[in-house]
Design a protein around this motif. Sequence first.
Motif, PDB file in Angstrom:
ATOM      1  N   ALA A  51      -5.436 -25.767 -15.446  1.00  0.00           N
ATOM      2  CA  ALA A  51      -6.808 -25.360 -15.755  1.00  0.00           C
ATOM      3  C   ALA A  51      -7.265 -24.266 -14.801  1.00  0.00           C
ATOM      4  CB  ALA A  51      -7.747 -26.563 -15.690  1.00  0.00           C
ATOM      5  N   ALA A  52      -6.937 -24.410 -13.529  1.00  0.00           N
ATOM      6  CA  ALA A  52      -7.329 -23.394 -12.553  1.00  0.00           C
ATOM      7  C   ALA A  52      -6.655 -22.054 -12.857  1.00  0.00           C
ATOM      8  CB  ALA A  52      -6.975 -23.854 -11.137  1.00  0.00           C
ATOM      9  N   LEU A  53      -5.380 -22.089 -13.156  1.00  0.00           N
ATOM     10  CA  LEU A  53      -4.678 -20.850 -13.494  1.00  0.00           C
ATOM     11  C   LEU A  53      -5.301 -20.199 -14.725  1.00  0.00           C
ATOM     12  CD1 LEU A  53      -2.359 -18.859 -13.074  1.00  0.00           C
ATOM     13  CD2 LEU A  53      -0.930 -20.369 -14.467  1.00  0.00           C
ATOM     14  N   ALA A  54      -5.595 -21.001 -15.743  1.00  0.00           N
ATOM     15  CA  ALA A  54      -6.181 -20.457 -16.972  1.00  0.00           C
ATOM     16  C   ALA A  54      -7.572 -19.894 -16.720  1.00  0.00           C
ATOM     17  CB  ALA A  54      -6.235 -21.542 -18.055  1.00  0.00           C
ATOM     18  N   GLU A  55      -8.386 -20.597 -15.943  1.00  0.00           N
ATOM     19  CA  GLU A  55      -9.746 -20.106 -15.688  1.00  0.00           C
ATOM     20  C   GLU A  55      -9.730 -18.836 -14.849  1.00  0.00           C
ATOM     21  OE1 GLU A  55     -14.166 -21.465 -14.215  1.00  0.00           O
ATOM     22  OE2 GLU A  55     -12.456 -22.651 -13.542  1.00  0.00           O
ATOM     23  N   ILE A  56      -8.934 -18.831 -13.804  1.00  0.00           N
ATOM     24  CA  ILE A  56      -8.885 -17.652 -12.941  1.00  0.00           C
ATOM     25  C   ILE A  56      -8.338 -16.454 -13.698  1.00  0.00           C
ATOM     26  CG2 ILE A  56      -7.829 -16.679 -10.867  1.00  0.00           C
ATOM     27  CD1 ILE A  56      -8.002 -19.571  -9.697  1.00  0.00           C
ATOM     28  N   ALA A  57      -7.283 -16.660 -14.473  1.00  0.00           N
ATOM     29  CA  ALA A  57      -6.727 -15.547 -15.254  1.00  0.00           C
ATOM     30  C   ALA A  57      -7.742 -15.023 -16.266  1.00  0.00           C
ATOM     31  CB  ALA A  57      -5.444 -15.986 -15.961  1.00  0.00           C
ATOM     32  N   GLY A  58      -8.457 -15.932 -16.924  1.00  0.00           N
ATOM     33  CA  GLY A  58      -9.464 -15.517 -17.894  1.00  0.00           C
ATOM     34  C   GLY A  58     -10.607 -14.754 -17.250  1.00  0.00           C
ATOM     35  N   CYS A  59     -11.095 -15.263 -16.142  1.00  0.00           N
ATOM     36  CA  CYS A  59     -12.178 -14.572 -15.435  1.00  0.00           C
ATOM     37  C   CYS A  59     -11.707 -13.240 -14.873  1.00  0.00           C
ATOM     38  CB  CYS A  59     -12.722 -15.462 -14.322  1.00  0.00           C
ATOM     39  SG  CYS A  59     -13.652 -16.885 -14.927  1.00  0.00           S
ATOM     40  N   PHE A  60     -10.470 -13.201 -14.388  1.00  0.00           N
ATOM     41  CA  PHE A  60      -9.932 -11.943 -13.849  1.00  0.00           C
ATOM     42  C   PHE A  60      -9.836 -10.883 -14.942  1.00  0.00           C
ATOM     43  CE2 PHE A  60      -6.580  -9.033 -12.476  1.00  0.00           C
ATOM     44  CZ  PHE A  60      -7.084  -8.655 -11.238  1.00  0.00           C
ATOM     45  N   ALA A  61      -9.498 -11.285 -16.157  1.00  0.00           N
ATOM     46  CA  ALA A  61      -9.427 -10.317 -17.261  1.00  0.00           C
ATOM     47  C   ALA A  61     -10.792  -9.671 -17.486  1.00  0.00           C
ATOM     48  CB  ALA A  61      -8.934 -10.996 -18.539  1.00  0.00           C
ATOM     49  N   PHE A  62     -11.839 -10.488 -17.464  1.00  0.00           N
ATOM     50  CA  PHE A  62     -13.186  -9.941 -17.631  1.00  0.00           C
ATOM     51  C   PHE A  62     -13.556  -9.053 -16.439  1.00  0.00           C
ATOM     52  CE2 PHE A  62     -13.280 -13.001 -20.931  1.00  0.00           C
ATOM     53  CZ  PHE A  62     -14.282 -12.619 -21.813  1.00  0.00           C
ATOM     54  N   TRP A  63     -13.216  -9.495 -15.242  1.00  0.00           N
ATOM     55  CA  TRP A  63     -13.461  -8.710 -14.028  1.00  0.00           C
ATOM     56  C   TRP A  63     -12.763  -7.355 -14.143  1.00  0.00           C
ATOM     57  CZ3 TRP A  63     -15.929  -9.628  -9.243  1.00  0.00           C
ATOM     58  CH2 TRP A  63     -15.621  -8.741  -8.220  1.00  0.00           C
ATOM     59  N   ALA A  64     -11.523  -7.370 -14.588  1.00  0.00           N
ATOM     60  CA  ALA A  64     -10.748  -6.133 -14.680  1.00  0.00           C
ATOM     61  C   ALA A  64     -11.385  -5.144 -15.656  1.00  0.00           C
ATOM     62  CB  ALA A  64      -9.310  -6.438 -15.096  1.00  0.00           C
ATOM     63  N   VAL A  65     -11.916  -5.643 -16.758  1.00  0.00           N
ATOM     64  CA  VAL A  65     -12.550  -4.755 -17.744  1.00  0.00           C
ATOM     65  C   VAL A  65     -13.850  -4.187 -17.185  1.00  0.00           C
ATOM     66  CG1 VAL A  65     -13.684  -4.676 -20.008  1.00  0.00           C
ATOM     67  CG2 VAL A  65     -11.483  -5.845 -19.750  1.00  0.00           C
ATOM     68  N   VAL A  66     -14.685  -5.057 -16.643  1.00  0.00           N
ATOM     69  CA  VAL A  66     -16.013  -4.634 -16.197  1.00  0.00           C
ATOM     70  C   VAL A  66     -15.978  -3.872 -14.876  1.00  0.00           C
ATOM     71  CG1 VAL A  66     -18.293  -5.475 -15.482  1.00  0.00           C
ATOM     72  CG2 VAL A  66     -17.146  -6.497 -17.451  1.00  0.00           C
ATOM     73  N   ARG A  67     -15.165  -4.344 -13.934  1.00  0.00           N
ATOM     74  CA  ARG A  67     -15.201  -3.780 -12.586  1.00  0.00           C
ATOM     75  C   ARG A  67     -14.085  -2.800 -12.282  1.00  0.00           C
ATOM     76  NH1 ARG A  67     -18.179  -7.127  -8.831  1.00  0.00           N
ATOM     77  NH2 ARG A  67     -17.697  -5.455  -7.391  1.00  0.00           N
ATOM     78  N   SER A  68     -12.987  -2.891 -13.009  1.00  0.00           N
ATOM     79  CA  SER A  68     -11.830  -2.048 -12.676  1.00  0.00           C
ATOM     80  C   SER A  68     -11.430  -1.097 -13.787  1.00  0.00           C
ATOM     81  CB  SER A  68     -10.635  -2.937 -12.308  1.00  0.00           C
ATOM     82  OG  SER A  68     -10.956  -3.761 -11.213  1.00  0.00           O
ATOM     83  N   GLY A  69     -12.166  -1.083 -14.886  1.00  0.00           N
ATOM     84  CA  GLY A  69     -11.882  -0.132 -15.958  1.00  0.00           C
ATOM     85  C   GLY A  69     -10.676  -0.457 -16.816  1.00  0.00           C
ATOM     86  N   ALA A  70     -10.237  -1.717 -16.837  1.00  0.00           N
ATOM     87  CA  ALA A  70      -9.109  -2.098 -17.698  1.00  0.00           C
ATOM     88  C   ALA A  70      -9.540  -1.955 -19.160  1.00  0.00           C
ATOM     89  CB  ALA A  70      -8.678  -3.534 -17.411  1.00  0.00           C
ATOM     90  N   PRO A  71      -8.584  -1.768 -20.066  1.00  0.00           N
ATOM     91  CA  PRO A  71      -8.924  -1.658 -21.490  1.00  0.00           C
ATOM     92  C   PRO A  71      -9.631  -2.913 -22.002  1.00  0.00           C
ATOM     93  CG  PRO A  71      -6.615  -1.090 -21.111  1.00  0.00           C
ATOM     94  CD  PRO A  71      -7.150  -1.634 -19.825  1.00  0.00           C
ATOM     95  N   ALA A  72     -10.541  -2.723 -22.949  1.00  0.00           N
ATOM     96  CA  ALA A  72     -11.307  -3.836 -23.510  1.00  0.00           C
ATOM     97  C   ALA A  72     -10.404  -4.880 -24.167  1.00  0.00           C
ATOM     98  CB  ALA A  72     -12.339  -3.317 -24.507  1.00  0.00           C
ATOM     99  N   LEU A  73      -9.204  -4.501 -24.558  1.00  0.00           N
ATOM    100  CA  LEU A  73      -8.276  -5.468 -25.162  1.00  0.00           C
ATOM    101  C   LEU A  73      -7.919  -6.603 -24.201  1.00  0.00           C
ATOM    102  CD1 LEU A  73      -5.901  -3.212 -27.279  1.00  0.00           C
ATOM    103  CD2 LEU A  73      -7.605  -4.847 -28.092  1.00  0.00           C
ATOM    104  N   TRP A  74      -8.112  -6.395 -22.908  1.00  0.00           N
ATOM    105  CA  TRP A  74      -7.884  -7.462 -21.937  1.00  0.00           C
ATOM    106  C   TRP A  74      -8.806  -8.650 -22.199  1.00  0.00           C
ATOM    107  CZ3 TRP A  74      -6.208  -7.102 -16.305  1.00  0.00           C
ATOM    108  CH2 TRP A  74      -5.133  -6.214 -16.168  1.00  0.00           C
ATOM    109  N   LEU A  75      -9.920  -8.405 -22.899  1.00  0.00           N
ATOM    110  CA  LEU A  75     -10.867  -9.488 -23.161  1.00  0.00           C
ATOM    111  C   LEU A  75     -10.299 -10.540 -24.112  1.00  0.00           C
ATOM    112  CD1 LEU A  75     -14.147  -7.412 -23.483  1.00  0.00           C
ATOM    113  CD2 LEU A  75     -13.338  -8.727 -21.502  1.00  0.00           C
TER     114      LEU A  75
END
Length: 107
Positions: A10-34
């Motif tokens: 659960a921790a791995l899944a939550e952190i990975a999911g939140c990191f994907a959103f962080w990457a899009v919003v804060r690091s300019g990753a493609p929106a497909l990461w969402l």
Amino acid sequence: MPTLLAFALAALAEIAGCFAFWAVVRSGAPALWLLPGAASLLAFAALLTQVEASAAGRAFATYGGVYIAASLLWLWLAEGVRPDRWDLLGGGICLAGAAVILLGPRG
């Protein structure tokens, strides 16, 4: 599923999911990461239901300590920032608190 495994996944899944959103919003990753980010957060919620606890709130509170420790591991392994002694002390205190909540004797 054993409780510790459910918490770890659960921790791995939550952190990975939140990191994907962080990457899009804060690091300019493609929106497909969402898309995988949202799927990962759904997996997190499903995994947390597999924890052996007498009440949801108790499972969530215990998970909080596991989440903090897993986040520090993510900080080190995924982001390349080594946790300092204060990070480790805080994570240890949180894990101890989680153990008290989950394993404490109940009347």
